[in-house]
Design a protein around this motif. Sequence first.
Motif, PDB file in Angstrom:
ATOM      1  N   ARG A  13       0.816  -1.222   0.000  1.00 29.80           N
ATOM      2  CA  ARG A  13       0.000   0.000   0.000  1.00 29.80           C
ATOM      3  C   ARG A  13       0.851   1.274   0.000  1.00 29.80           C
ATOM      4  NH1 ARG A  13      -5.032  -1.930  -0.071  1.00 29.80           N
ATOM      5  NH2 ARG A  13      -5.571  -3.774   1.152  1.00 29.80           N
ATOM      6  N   GLU A  14       2.155   1.119   0.245  1.00 22.53           N
ATOM      7  CA  GLU A  14       3.072   2.266   0.156  1.00 22.53           C
ATOM      8  C   GLU A  14       3.557   2.514  -1.273  1.00 22.53           C
ATOM      9  OE1 GLU A  14       6.485   1.639   2.737  1.00 22.53           O
ATOM     10  OE2 GLU A  14       5.151   1.241   4.429  1.00 22.53           O
ATOM     11  N   GLN A  15       3.103   1.731  -2.223  1.00 19.99           N
ATOM     12  CA  GLN A  15       3.706   1.815  -3.557  1.00 19.99           C
ATOM     13  C   GLN A  15       3.479   3.143  -4.275  1.00 19.99           C
ATOM     14  OE1 GLN A  15       4.458  -2.363  -5.518  1.00 19.99           O
ATOM     15  NE2 GLN A  15       2.520  -2.417  -4.438  1.00 19.99           N
ATOM     16  N   PRO A  16       2.343   3.813  -4.079  1.00 23.70           N
ATOM     17  CA  PRO A  16       2.220   5.126  -4.730  1.00 23.70           C
ATOM     18  C   PRO A  16       3.361   6.062  -4.315  1.00 23.70           C
ATOM     19  CG  PRO A  16       0.074   4.371  -3.963  1.00 23.70           C
ATOM     20  CD  PRO A  16       1.082   3.393  -3.426  1.00 23.70           C
ATOM     21  N   ARG A  17       3.723   6.027  -3.039  1.00 24.76           N
ATOM     22  CA  ARG A  17       4.800   6.891  -2.557  1.00 24.76           C
ATOM     23  C   ARG A  17       6.164   6.415  -3.097  1.00 24.76           C
ATOM     24  NH1 ARG A  17       7.262   7.228   2.499  1.00 24.76           N
ATOM     25  NH2 ARG A  17       5.942   5.598   3.370  1.00 24.76           N
ATOM     26  N   ALA A  18       6.369   5.093  -3.112  1.00 25.28           N
ATOM     27  CA  ALA A  18       7.638   4.553  -3.621  1.00 25.28           C
ATOM     28  C   ALA A  18       7.811   4.897  -5.097  1.00 25.28           C
ATOM     29  CB  ALA A  18       7.676   3.034  -3.420  1.00 25.28           C
ATOM     30  N   PHE A  19       6.697   4.865  -5.826  1.00 22.71           N
ATOM     31  CA  PHE A  19       6.725   5.228  -7.252  1.00 22.71           C
ATOM     32  C   PHE A  19       7.179   6.675  -7.426  1.00 22.71           C
ATOM     33  CE2 PHE A  19       4.270   7.570 -10.426  1.00 22.71           C
ATOM     34  CZ  PHE A  19       4.745   6.999 -11.605  1.00 22.71           C
ATOM     35  N   ALA A  20       6.549   7.579  -6.680  1.00 20.64           N
ATOM     36  CA  ALA A  20       6.866   9.003  -6.817  1.00 20.64           C
ATOM     37  C   ALA A  20       8.326   9.273  -6.482  1.00 20.64           C
ATOM     38  CB  ALA A  20       5.947   9.829  -5.910  1.00 20.64           C
ATOM     39  N   ALA A  21       8.811   8.631  -5.424  1.00 24.02           N
ATOM     40  CA  ALA A  21      10.209   8.843  -5.023  1.00 24.02           C
ATOM     41  C   ALA A  21      11.168   8.321  -6.088  1.00 24.02           C
ATOM     42  CB  ALA A  21      10.465   8.144  -3.682  1.00 24.02           C
ATOM     43  N   ALA A  22      10.850   7.177  -6.670  1.00 26.18           N
ATOM     44  CA  ALA A  22      11.755   6.573  -7.658  1.00 26.18           C
ATOM     45  C   ALA A  22      11.810   7.401  -8.936  1.00 26.18           C
ATOM     46  CB  ALA A  22      11.301   5.142  -7.965  1.00 26.18           C
ATOM     47  N   VAL A  23      10.647   7.897  -9.370  1.00 32.04           N
ATOM     48  CA  VAL A  23      10.634   8.730 -10.584  1.00 32.04           C
ATOM     49  C   VAL A  23      11.443  10.004 -10.346  1.00 32.04           C
ATOM     50  CG1 VAL A  23       9.175  10.121 -12.111  1.00 32.04           C
ATOM     51  CG2 VAL A  23       8.488   7.790 -11.501  1.00 32.04           C
ATOM     52  N   ALA A  24      11.256  10.603  -9.178  1.00 30.55           N
ATOM     53  CA  ALA A  24      12.021  11.822  -8.862  1.00 30.55           C
ATOM     54  C   ALA A  24      13.519  11.525  -8.840  1.00 30.55           C
ATOM     55  CB  ALA A  24      11.562  12.386  -7.517  1.00 30.55           C
ATOM     56  N   TRP A 168       2.859  11.079 -15.913  1.00 38.21           N
ATOM     57  CA  TRP A 168       3.155  10.485 -14.597  1.00 38.21           C
ATOM     58  C   TRP A 168       1.997  10.678 -13.617  1.00 38.21           C
ATOM     59  CZ3 TRP A 168       6.607   7.143 -15.310  1.00 38.21           C
ATOM     60  CH2 TRP A 168       7.826   7.386 -15.965  1.00 38.21           C
ATOM     61  N   ALA A 169       1.313  11.819 -13.729  1.00 35.21           N
ATOM     62  CA  ALA A 169       0.209  12.084 -12.800  1.00 35.21           C
ATOM     63  C   ALA A 169      -0.905  11.042 -12.953  1.00 35.21           C
ATOM     64  CB  ALA A 169      -0.344  13.490 -13.029  1.00 35.21           C
ATOM     65  N   ALA A 170      -1.133  10.615 -14.184  1.00 33.33           N
ATOM     66  CA  ALA A 170      -2.168   9.604 -14.403  1.00 33.33           C
ATOM     67  C   ALA A 170      -1.739   8.258 -13.822  1.00 33.33           C
ATOM     68  CB  ALA A 170      -2.480   9.481 -15.897  1.00 33.33           C
ATOM     69  N   VAL A 171      -0.447   7.939 -13.938  1.00 31.91           N
ATOM     70  CA  VAL A 171       0.047   6.704 -13.317  1.00 31.91           C
ATOM     71  C   VAL A 171      -0.127   6.797 -11.802  1.00 31.91           C
ATOM     72  CG1 VAL A 171       2.010   5.147 -13.013  1.00 31.91           C
ATOM     73  CG2 VAL A 171       1.748   6.413 -15.166  1.00 31.91           C
ATOM     74  N   GLN A 172       0.242   7.948 -11.268  1.00 30.83           N
ATOM     75  CA  GLN A 172       0.127   8.161  -9.823  1.00 30.83           C
ATOM     76  C   GLN A 172      -1.324   7.979  -9.364  1.00 30.83           C
ATOM     77  OE1 GLN A 172       3.018   9.357  -7.722  1.00 30.83           O
ATOM     78  NE2 GLN A 172       1.586   8.315  -6.352  1.00 30.83           N
ATOM     79  N   ALA A 173      -2.256   8.523 -10.122  1.00 32.63           N
ATOM     80  CA  ALA A 173      -3.672   8.382  -9.765  1.00 32.63           C
ATOM     81  C   ALA A 173      -4.110   6.916  -9.816  1.00 32.63           C
ATOM     82  CB  ALA A 173      -4.536   9.239 -10.700  1.00 32.63           C
ATOM     83  N   ALA A 277      -7.624  -8.061 -15.715  1.00 36.07           N
ATOM     84  CA  ALA A 277      -7.677  -6.916 -16.620  1.00 36.07           C
ATOM     85  C   ALA A 277      -7.072  -5.723 -15.891  1.00 36.07           C
ATOM     86  CB  ALA A 277      -9.112  -6.634 -17.017  1.00 36.07           C
ATOM     87  N   SER A 278      -6.799  -4.668 -16.631  1.00 39.51           N
ATOM     88  CA  SER A 278      -6.245  -3.489 -15.975  1.00 39.51           C
ATOM     89  C   SER A 278      -7.276  -2.857 -15.060  1.00 39.51           C
ATOM     90  CB  SER A 278      -5.790  -2.469 -17.011  1.00 39.51           C
ATOM     91  OG  SER A 278      -4.464  -2.726 -17.379  1.00 39.51           O
ATOM     92  N   THR A 279      -6.770  -2.187 -14.036  1.00 36.14           N
ATOM     93  CA  THR A 279      -7.603  -1.387 -13.154  1.00 36.14           C
ATOM     94  C   THR A 279      -8.390  -0.395 -14.021  1.00 36.14           C
ATOM     95  OG1 THR A 279      -5.722  -1.528 -11.660  1.00 36.14           O
ATOM     96  CG2 THR A 279      -7.459   0.015 -11.050  1.00 36.14           C
ATOM     97  N   PRO A 280      -9.686  -0.209 -13.745  1.00 32.86           N
ATOM     98  CA  PRO A 280     -10.464   0.748 -14.546  1.00 32.86           C
ATOM     99  C   PRO A 280      -9.773   2.105 -14.580  1.00 32.86           C
ATOM    100  CG  PRO A 280     -11.898  -0.457 -13.059  1.00 32.86           C
ATOM    101  CD  PRO A 280     -10.490  -0.861 -12.717  1.00 32.86           C
ATOM    102  N   GLY A 281      -9.776   2.732 -15.740  1.00 36.54           N
ATOM    103  CA  GLY A 281      -9.134   4.030 -15.880  1.00 36.54           C
ATOM    104  C   GLY A 281      -7.709   3.921 -16.392  1.00 36.54           C
ATOM    105  N   VAL A 282      -7.090   2.740 -16.153  1.00 34.85           N
ATOM    106  CA  VAL A 282      -5.691   2.576 -16.547  1.00 34.85           C
ATOM    107  C   VAL A 282      -5.553   2.439 -18.065  1.00 34.85           C
ATOM    108  CG1 VAL A 282      -3.696   1.032 -16.292  1.00 34.85           C
ATOM    109  CG2 VAL A 282      -5.030   1.691 -14.308  1.00 34.85           C
ATOM    110  N   ASP A 283      -6.657   2.085 -18.734  1.00 39.35           N
ATOM    111  CA  ASP A 283      -6.623   1.990 -20.187  1.00 39.35           C
ATOM    112  C   ASP A 283      -6.225   3.292 -20.856  1.00 39.35           C
ATOM    113  OD1 ASP A 283      -7.354  -0.570 -19.923  1.00 39.35           O
ATOM    114  OD2 ASP A 283      -9.228  -0.440 -21.045  1.00 39.35           O
ATOM    115  N   ALA A 284      -6.349   4.397 -20.137  1.00 36.83           N
ATOM    116  CA  ALA A 284      -5.950   5.683 -20.711  1.00 36.83           C
ATOM    117  C   ALA A 284      -4.428   5.850 -20.721  1.00 36.83           C
ATOM    118  CB  ALA A 284      -6.586   6.828 -19.924  1.00 36.83           C
TER     119      ALA A 284
END
Lengths: 325, 325
Positions: A13-24, A168-173, A277-284
């Motif tokens: 559940r910490e992965q959104p934060r880990a993602f943001a830190a890694a991209v930065a 990146w913001a869409a991935v984060q969301a 299948a992908s999480t809804p919205g991820v198709d974008a």
Amino acid sequence: VAERGALMEAEIREQPRAFAAAVAAARSVEAERPSAIVLFARGTSDNAALYGRYLLEGVAGIPVMLGAPSLANLYGAPTDLSGWLAVGVSQSGATREIADCLEWAEHHGARTLAVTNEDDSLLAQVANRALVLGSGPERAVAATKTYTAECAALAALAYGWSDRRPDWAAVQAGLDEAAAQEPDAELSEALAAAPFALVLGRGYHLPLAHEVALKLMEACRVWATGMSWADLMHGPIAAVPERATCLVLAGDTTLSASAHDLAERLVGLGIRRHALASTPGVDALELGLRPLVDAIPAQLAVLAAGRRLGYDPDAPVGLTKVTQT
Amino acid sequence: VAERGALMEAEIREQPRAFAAAVAAARSVEAERPSAIVLFARGTSDNAALYGRYLLEGVAGIPVMLGAPSLANLYGAPTDLSGWLAVGVSQSGATREIADCLEWAEHHGARTLAVTNEDDSLLAQVANRALVLGSGPERAVAATKTYTAECAALAALAYGWSDRRPDWAAVQAGLDEAAAQEPDAELSEALAAAPFALVLGRGYHLPLAHEVALKLMEACRVWATGMSWADLMHGPIAAVPERATCLVLAGDTTLSASAHDLAERLVGLGIRRHALASTPGVDALELGLRPLVDAIPAQLAVLAAGRRLGYDPDAPVGLTKVTQT
């Protein structure tokens, strides 16, 4: 007493934060675009490296070789790596074998980069530069947030070496939404019931298929194989055990027709089949970025399966956080 | 009525001749030493390509990328392959996907080479040059002699691009001796009894581990996984099923200490373990060439296991000689 897998769940559940830190971190590292790349890793990091291989070539157009540690360390191959960048990927940075691979690569003409969560690690010290993920400590033996962080860092390098700018913001969301979900009960029940699991993905989703299979082995002690379903058709389809559970990673919509044919074939064989299948919205999202989000529901289902089986994914019997071979 | 697997047995025993023809073909093909190589293949040919990857880098010092067909054909990756040689490996040369990969590679700057047993095949027509193996027709669906021929051709290219001269006559003698043997009865019994098999190899023997696993799936319908035992230690060891049969390819004597540690670990887990040491006399060969000979006793044991199980390895249910995906 903490719940079994409490660490793993927290880290998922910490992965959104880990993602943001890694991209930065990846965007701030100074690394010139190389003419070719060789990646060295083991275990979960090797699955992240495979994802990096797809993004670095598919997005940035850089040829990528998956390095063979035995060629470097055992046989001392005389490889000419002039103009190449050698990247060692290791959560702990403590795996001696991977550090040795980078030293070998530098000796053969490559520049070297460490991708690691530990800034004072052996790997970070050995490499010319270090991309430090900033995921915070990972304590569950079954790695999750550093898998996502390593994937994100390699993806960010790939986009940085291309003229494409990802959303990146869409991935984060997408990650935020996925990390707030509960596990798919039907899927986790099927995974826990299987004596054997087959996890199928193609293209950008192939590395996640390997990673989900590895998590099943670590957290559920279910023997699992990750595979491209194109490769499945070239022989292994003849031997899939009847009692297997098959998980198809179907998030790549360019492959829908092929995934449909696969499903019919599996049904014909009487194989118990589930699709993710992908999480809804991820198709974008761009195709190559969807697996970053799709990792989370798969990890949650594996964790729930491990709990059903009475195992503790935080400390699987016979495994340690750092493996030396 | 012919015996089950009669074609496969005949083709296993024809391998000394297939080897000689492939080496001769490789030595007569005109191909300049490339700065890097990308290999495209599926199924058995993909295992031969993996062997080629080890030899081309380990002997000739040329970096080798295993091509991802999806990047070429599905996503149209913008890869810069200037100075690269793209090699398509396919027994039949009829697999559309592999021909498409070579066309994509040429469009991205690579020269192209087909390694195939069929000189008028699609792959041979598409490539700039063709290395035609001359194995004679292969009719068993479970390929054996063209695996050895493809491996031999890629090895001969590797030595041709190096300053090393291998002792081909010694390899030939080893193949002659191995091809005259009867299958190992104890091993074939263990393989036939297993619901699941794990085939372990490292370094130059890793591709053969994958190939033996594929043969087991095709000929015996035993689900099998080929793997490096270094990778096994990074997680999967936690999940090896108790009733598995484990075959360790122990022909690489530089790995003896590591193979010994592995054996102790497997015994501790109660896994039924068999080792396949190199054919006597083969220890005199260069390390990279030993797997060419070690393939034969493994193939013979798989064939015998398939017969014990009542299957016909010449025509496994659900498989065809040429697979299109």
